[in-house]
Design a protein around this motif. Structure first.
Motif, PDB file in Angstrom:
ATOM      1  N   SER A  96      88.537 -48.203  69.450  1.00  0.00           N
ATOM      2  CA  SER A  96      88.140 -46.863  68.993  1.00  0.00           C
ATOM      3  C   SER A  96      88.409 -46.774  67.496  1.00  0.00           C
ATOM      4  O   SER A  96      89.188 -47.575  66.943  1.00  0.00           O
ATOM      5  CB  SER A  96      88.945 -45.773  69.707  1.00  0.00           C
ATOM      6  N   GLY A  97      87.778 -45.777  66.883  1.00  0.00           N
ATOM      7  CA  GLY A  97      87.978 -45.583  65.453  1.00  0.00           C
ATOM      8  C   GLY A  97      89.431 -45.288  65.131  1.00  0.00           C
ATOM      9  O   GLY A  97      89.999 -45.819  64.170  1.00  0.00           O
ATOM     10  N   ALA A  98      90.051 -44.425  65.952  1.00  0.00           N
ATOM     11  CA  ALA A  98      91.453 -44.070  65.700  1.00  0.00           C
ATOM     12  C   ALA A  98      92.335 -45.315  65.759  1.00  0.00           C
ATOM     13  O   ALA A  98      93.252 -45.481  64.940  1.00  0.00           O
ATOM     14  CB  ALA A  98      91.915 -43.045  66.727  1.00  0.00           C
ATOM     15  N   ASN A 102      91.903 -47.267  62.604  1.00  0.00           N
ATOM     16  CA  ASN A 102      92.622 -46.625  61.496  1.00  0.00           C
ATOM     17  C   ASN A 102      94.131 -46.774  61.628  1.00  0.00           C
ATOM     18  O   ASN A 102      94.839 -46.957  60.639  1.00  0.00           O
ATOM     19  CB  ASN A 102      92.255 -45.141  61.420  1.00  0.00           C
ATOM     20  N   PHE A 140      89.242 -36.682  58.174  1.00  0.00           N
ATOM     21  CA  PHE A 140      89.451 -36.868  59.616  1.00  0.00           C
ATOM     22  C   PHE A 140      89.532 -38.359  59.913  1.00  0.00           C
ATOM     23  O   PHE A 140      88.622 -39.114  59.566  1.00  0.00           O
ATOM     24  CB  PHE A 140      88.312 -36.235  60.425  1.00  0.00           C
ATOM     25  N   HIS A 141      90.638 -38.772  60.533  1.00  0.00           N
ATOM     26  CA  HIS A 141      90.814 -40.203  60.798  1.00  0.00           C
ATOM     27  C   HIS A 141      91.099 -40.526  62.259  1.00  0.00           C
ATOM     28  O   HIS A 141      91.334 -41.691  62.579  1.00  0.00           O
ATOM     29  CB  HIS A 141      91.931 -40.756  59.900  1.00  0.00           C
ATOM     30  N   GLU A 156      87.559 -41.082  53.764  1.00  0.00           N
ATOM     31  CA  GLU A 156      86.192 -41.191  54.280  1.00  0.00           C
ATOM     32  C   GLU A 156      85.271 -41.022  53.070  1.00  0.00           C
ATOM     33  O   GLU A 156      85.370 -40.006  52.383  1.00  0.00           O
ATOM     34  CB  GLU A 156      85.857 -40.021  55.209  1.00  0.00           C
ATOM     35  N   ASP A 205      87.616 -45.525  55.235  1.00  0.00           N
ATOM     36  CA  ASP A 205      87.344 -45.231  56.647  1.00  0.00           C
ATOM     37  C   ASP A 205      85.832 -45.045  56.768  1.00  0.00           C
ATOM     38  O   ASP A 205      85.300 -43.976  56.489  1.00  0.00           O
ATOM     39  CB  ASP A 205      88.109 -43.970  57.062  1.00  0.00           C
ATOM     40  N   ILE A 236      84.135 -45.353  59.542  1.00  0.00           N
ATOM     41  CA  ILE A 236      83.842 -45.239  60.971  1.00  0.00           C
ATOM     42  C   ILE A 236      82.557 -44.444  61.194  1.00  0.00           C
ATOM     43  O   ILE A 236      81.768 -44.762  62.076  1.00  0.00           O
ATOM     44  CB  ILE A 236      85.071 -44.644  61.687  1.00  0.00           C
ATOM     45  N   GLN A 237      82.336 -43.427  60.356  1.00  0.00           N
ATOM     46  CA  GLN A 237      81.092 -42.660  60.482  1.00  0.00           C
ATOM     47  C   GLN A 237      80.026 -43.140  59.493  1.00  0.00           C
ATOM     48  O   GLN A 237      78.840 -43.127  59.799  1.00  0.00           O
ATOM     49  CB  GLN A 237      81.383 -41.167  60.267  1.00  0.00           C
ATOM     50  N   LYS A 286      82.312 -46.144  65.869  1.00  0.00           N
ATOM     51  CA  LYS A 286      81.047 -45.480  66.180  1.00  0.00           C
ATOM     52  C   LYS A 286      79.872 -46.463  66.259  1.00  0.00           C
ATOM     53  O   LYS A 286      79.724 -47.165  67.234  1.00  0.00           O
ATOM     54  CB  LYS A 286      80.773 -44.362  65.172  1.00  0.00           C
TER      55      LYS A 286
END
Ligand SMILES: Cc1ncc(COP(=O)(O)O)c(C=O)c1O
Length: 398
Positions: A101-103, A106, A134-135, A186, A219, A221-222, A248
């Motif tokens: 997962s992204g979390a 991170n 947001f992380h 981000e 980050d 992730i998005q 993601k």
């Protein structure tokens, strides 16, 4: 809560969900169990970069499932080796750790930075992150996040995160001290409502962190995996971070994430990092299929064109309804609604068979599949236009 067809009570009630149960997806569309079709501009929160159930991912999963699923992270498997090599080849990084997962990716980045601080920076451990950032939802990544709603939750927070302001280099400089080891951000703050860091800010941040011996953690992730029109967002600014996280889009819908680091930053020792499912062959096969597709020049070219078309259509819509700016990059865009009406618009859209996200009360976020067509964009714009027209008429009557 129970309906004629389903009981929802066995699932923990962690968020308000509509009473819709999806059973099928294909490309930009989802179908619920009553056969109703929805046009999806959320795509699992920017996850399904090739749309729902893309044949390339479905085929890779089916073939891999019959060959090898998970031989244990204590052994190498051919697929994770191939995917890691492909990511290294297409990026500025030298090594990869796969996560679920992204979390988790991170969390790994935070651990890696702390390890680097312990080994190379006299025990420095603080990471400068950003207000609005947001992380993730693990304890450390919630602590790293600058989301207001997280502030009162799960105290005490993990210490060691100081919050600067995006696009304000002085606010970063003011937080640097002997304990600082890294700056993490981000490139576009998605959950906060799609607020981009400017290319200039990213360049200045890279220069500042290099000069002060700090790691720069992106980050992505998005923003990664083609979402903003380049394979990785950092390419827009012409910078090279020391650490990057992906999530993601990298799995095209399956749980896969990655932590990438340059040779200098990649300093884990045996026992520092791991996990049962990390780098399992099944998820990595999906990741390889996605990367293969997304890194084709013609794929990214048409994603860029789709992004420009969506942006111009949103701008036209905004002008027609007296709304605010369209911001973001590629296929991660937001429309400023000027008023806190986002939730109402998203709820109406859902009834009309259109999935839209309102990450902040006054904004809508658009994150369709990267292979969304012009026709699908026009269909979404028409649906949103009708909702805005009705809402405008209702406001005028009131
Ligand atoms: C920028 C960013 N980082 C981290 C995360 C956390 O990823 P995950 O939900 O896969 O843990 C998200 C998810 O929305 C995100 O947008």
């Amino acid at each position: 809560m129970t309906t004629a067809m389903h009981s929802f009570d066995a699932l923990m009630d962690i968020t308000a969900r509509p009473e819709i149960v999806f059973v099928r997806g294909e490309g930009s569309y989802l179908w619920d169990d009553k056969g109703k079709r929805y046009l999806d501009f959320i795509q699992g929160w920017a996850v399904n970069c090739l749309g729902h159930s893309p044949p390339a991912v479905a085929q890779a999963l089916a073939e891999q499932a019959q060959r090898l699923i998970s031989p244990s992270p204590a052994y190498y498997n051919d697929v994770s080796l191939r995917l890691a090599a492909a990511l290294v080849e297409r990026s500025c990084f030298d090594q990869v750790f796969f996560a679920n997962s992204g979390a988790e990716a991170n969390e790994g980045a935070i651990k890696l930075a702390r390890k680097y601080g312990a080994r190379h920076s006299g025990g420095a451990f603080e990471i400068i992150t950003f207000e609005g950032g947001f992380h993730g939802r693990t304890l450390a990544t919630m602590s790293a996040s600058g989301k207001k709603a997280f502030e009162p939750l799960f105290e005490p927070k993990v210490p060691g995160f100081r919050k600067a302001r995006l696009n304000d280099l002085d606010s970063v400089k003011a937080l640097i001290n002997d304990n600082t080891v890294a700056v993490m951000l981000e490139p576009i703050q998605g959950e906060a409502g799609v607020w981009p860091a400017s290319d200039q800010f990213l360049q200045e941040l890279r220069a500042l962190t290099s000069e002060r011996g700090l790691l720069l953690i992106a980050d992505e992730i998005q923003t990664g995996m083609g979402r903003t029109g380049k394979l990785f967002h950092y390419e827009h600014a012409g910078i090279e971070p020391d650490i990057m996280t992906l999530g993601k889009g990298i799995g095209g819908g399956v749980p896969l994430a990655a932590l990438l680091a340059t040779e200098k930053a990649s300093c884990f020792e045996h026992g520092d990092q791991g996990g049962t499912f990390n780098g399992n062959a099944l998820m990595c096969a999906a990741g390889f299929a996605v990367l293969d597709e997304v890194s084709k020049p013609e794929f990214l070219k048409s994603a860029v064109e789709a992004g420009l078309f969506l942006e111009s259509e949103l701008q036209r819509l905004s002008a027609r309804h007296g709304l605010g700016e369209v911001r973001g990059r590629g296929l991660l865009l937001a429309l400023d609604l000027k008023l806190p009406v986002g939730a109402g618009i998203a709820a109406q859209a859902l009834q009309d068979g259109l999935l839209l996200n309102s990450p902040q009360p006054d904004a809508l976020r658009f994150m369709p599949a990267l292979n969304v067509t012009r026709g699908e964009i026009s269909e979404m714009i028409e649906g949103l236009d009708a909702i805005l027209t009705k809402a405008g008429a209702a406001r005028r009557v009131a």
